[in-house]
Design a protein around this motif. Structure first.
Motif, PDB file in Angstrom:
ATOM      1  N   CYS A  25      56.326  47.674 -10.649  1.00 44.50           N
ATOM      2  CA  CYS A  25      57.041  48.542 -11.592  1.00 44.50           C
ATOM      3  C   CYS A  25      56.231  49.801 -11.888  1.00 44.50           C
ATOM      4  CB  CYS A  25      57.280  47.813 -12.909  1.00 44.50           C
ATOM      5  SG  CYS A  25      58.023  46.193 -12.748  1.00 44.50           S
ATOM      6  N   PHE A  48      69.361  54.151 -15.486  1.00 39.16           N
ATOM      7  CA  PHE A  48      68.501  54.973 -14.618  1.00 39.16           C
ATOM      8  C   PHE A  48      69.250  56.226 -14.162  1.00 39.16           C
ATOM      9  CE2 PHE A  48      66.799  50.728 -14.161  1.00 39.16           C
ATOM     10  CZ  PHE A  48      65.428  50.942 -14.178  1.00 39.16           C
ATOM     11  N   LEU A  66      63.002  55.245 -10.452  1.00 45.74           N
ATOM     12  CA  LEU A  66      62.484  54.036 -11.100  1.00 45.74           C
ATOM     13  C   LEU A  66      61.406  54.371 -12.117  1.00 45.74           C
ATOM     14  CD1 LEU A  66      62.086  51.395  -8.255  1.00 45.74           C
ATOM     15  CD2 LEU A  66      63.521  51.206 -10.287  1.00 45.74           C
ATOM     16  N   CYS A  73      57.314  51.740 -15.215  1.00 45.55           N
ATOM     17  CA  CYS A  73      58.719  51.968 -15.562  1.00 45.55           C
ATOM     18  C   CYS A  73      58.869  51.932 -17.086  1.00 45.55           C
ATOM     19  CB  CYS A  73      59.553  50.859 -14.921  1.00 45.55           C
ATOM     20  SG  CYS A  73      61.264  50.775 -15.473  1.00 45.55           S
ATOM     21  N   TYR A  75      60.987  50.727 -18.861  1.00 42.76           N
ATOM     22  CA  TYR A  75      61.525  49.465 -19.382  1.00 42.76           C
ATOM     23  C   TYR A  75      60.512  48.333 -19.313  1.00 42.76           C
ATOM     24  CZ  TYR A  75      65.860  52.043 -19.061  1.00 42.76           C
ATOM     25  OH  TYR A  75      66.826  52.998 -19.217  1.00 42.76           O
ATOM     26  N   CYS A  81      59.561  42.978 -17.831  1.00 46.25           N
ATOM     27  CA  CYS A  81      60.776  43.803 -17.797  1.00 46.25           C
ATOM     28  C   CYS A  81      61.618  43.522 -19.042  1.00 46.25           C
ATOM     29  CB  CYS A  81      61.579  43.467 -16.542  1.00 46.25           C
ATOM     30  SG  CYS A  81      63.098  44.426 -16.417  1.00 46.25           S
ATOM     31  N   ILE A  83      64.645  44.735 -19.501  1.00 43.26           N
ATOM     32  CA  ILE A  83      66.087  44.742 -19.164  1.00 43.26           C
ATOM     33  C   ILE A  83      66.322  43.755 -18.020  1.00 43.26           C
ATOM     34  CG2 ILE A  83      66.591  47.077 -20.005  1.00 43.26           C
ATOM     35  CD1 ILE A  83      66.450  47.980 -17.010  1.00 43.26           C
ATOM     36  N   ARG A  87      68.350  44.559 -14.637  1.00 41.78           N
ATOM     37  CA  ARG A  87      67.486  45.316 -13.728  1.00 41.78           C
ATOM     38  C   ARG A  87      68.222  45.550 -12.403  1.00 41.78           C
ATOM     39  NH1 ARG A  87      66.512  40.096 -12.910  1.00 41.78           N
ATOM     40  NH2 ARG A  87      65.233  39.290 -11.216  1.00 41.78           N
ATOM     41  N   PRO A  88      67.875  46.638 -11.709  1.00 41.87           N
ATOM     42  CA  PRO A  88      68.591  46.976 -10.470  1.00 41.87           C
ATOM     43  C   PRO A  88      68.358  45.950  -9.362  1.00 41.87           C
ATOM     44  CG  PRO A  88      67.246  48.835 -11.254  1.00 41.87           C
ATOM     45  CD  PRO A  88      66.875  47.644 -12.075  1.00 41.87           C
ATOM     46  N   CYS A  91      64.982  45.648  -7.854  1.00 42.72           N
ATOM     47  CA  CYS A  91      64.006  44.843  -8.608  1.00 42.72           C
ATOM     48  C   CYS A  91      64.298  43.358  -8.459  1.00 42.72           C
ATOM     49  CB  CYS A  91      64.037  45.239 -10.077  1.00 42.72           C
ATOM     50  SG  CYS A  91      63.731  46.995 -10.375  1.00 42.72           S
TER      51      CYS A  91
END
Ligand code: SF4
Ligand code: SF4
Length: 197
Positions: A25, A48, A66, A73, A75, A81, A83, A87-88, A91
């Motif tokens: 990250c 994002f 990112l 990051c 977040y 993390c 989120i 998360r995307p 990730c």
């Protein structure tokens, strides 16, 4: 720095993130942007910035920013993390990654891949209990995404909106009736002080 390699016909393991300072990250470790496909837009646009880079031969590629290239990051708090469920895919898939050649790639620099743990890939097959992403059809989705934005690649349609680590990122100016351009424009609210440093 991340070093993705095509998986071989053997078993790959993932131990744990517990003793890692979230290298994946961290912009200082090379996590600056990630290429996305059309299926990713809805998942990422709220959190994002979706922007575009000009790739080889002038191809226009949608990416998400990112990090700002200089820190974790935004977040990530205490190396976790915040989120996690939103998360995307990039990730969620990590340390694995789909590729244009429809093969699975793995980042061998992820510390958790260096120790025995859960099996993540065996004989070219991903452990579906850990990852249900459709790696097999990535090539078709990548090409579909490429052709979707090809009509906008004229420089008159593009506006450079930010440069990070010497990479230029663009917005598409047109207001055409395009669902993905609309999500791209909505996502730009995420370019905040975190990125502009
Ligand atoms: S996935 Fe790998 S690089 Fe990312 S936090 Fe876990 S151990 Fe660290
Ligand atoms: S969204 Fe979460 S997993 Fe992805 S880079 Fe940010 S903190 Fe890391």
């Amino acid at each position: 720095m991340k070093t993705f390699e095509k998986v071989e016909n053997k078993t790959y393991y993932f131990s744990s993130c517990d003793s890692c300072e979230a290298l994946c990250c961290d912009g200082r470790e090379g996590s600056l942007f990630a290429q996305i496909i059309l299926e990713d837009f809805e998942e990422v646009y709220k959190n994002f910035p979706i922007v575009f880079i000009l790739g080889e031969l002038g191809f226009l590629k949608p990416v998400i920013l990112l990090t700002n290239g200089k820190s974790l990051c935004q977040y990530n708090k205490d190396f976790k993390c915040t989120i996690y469920d939103q998360r995307p895919s990039i990730c969620k898939n990590y340390p694995l990654s789909p590729h244009l050649d429809n093969s699975i790639y793995i980042d061998k620099t992820c510390p958790a891949t260096k120790q025995r743990g859960e099996t993540i890939v065996k004989n070219f097959n991903i452990n579906k209990n850990l990852n249900t992403y459709d790696f097999d059809n990535y090539q078709d989705k990548y090409i579909k995404t490429h052709f979707h934005f090809d009509k906008y690649k004229n420089l008159d349609n593009l506006e450079k909106i930010i440069t990070l680590n010497a990479v230029d990122f663009y917005s598409i100016k047109t207001n055409s009736n395009d669902y993905y351009i609309d999500l791209h424009h909505k996502s730009l609210k995420n370019i905040n002080n975190y990125y502009i440093i």
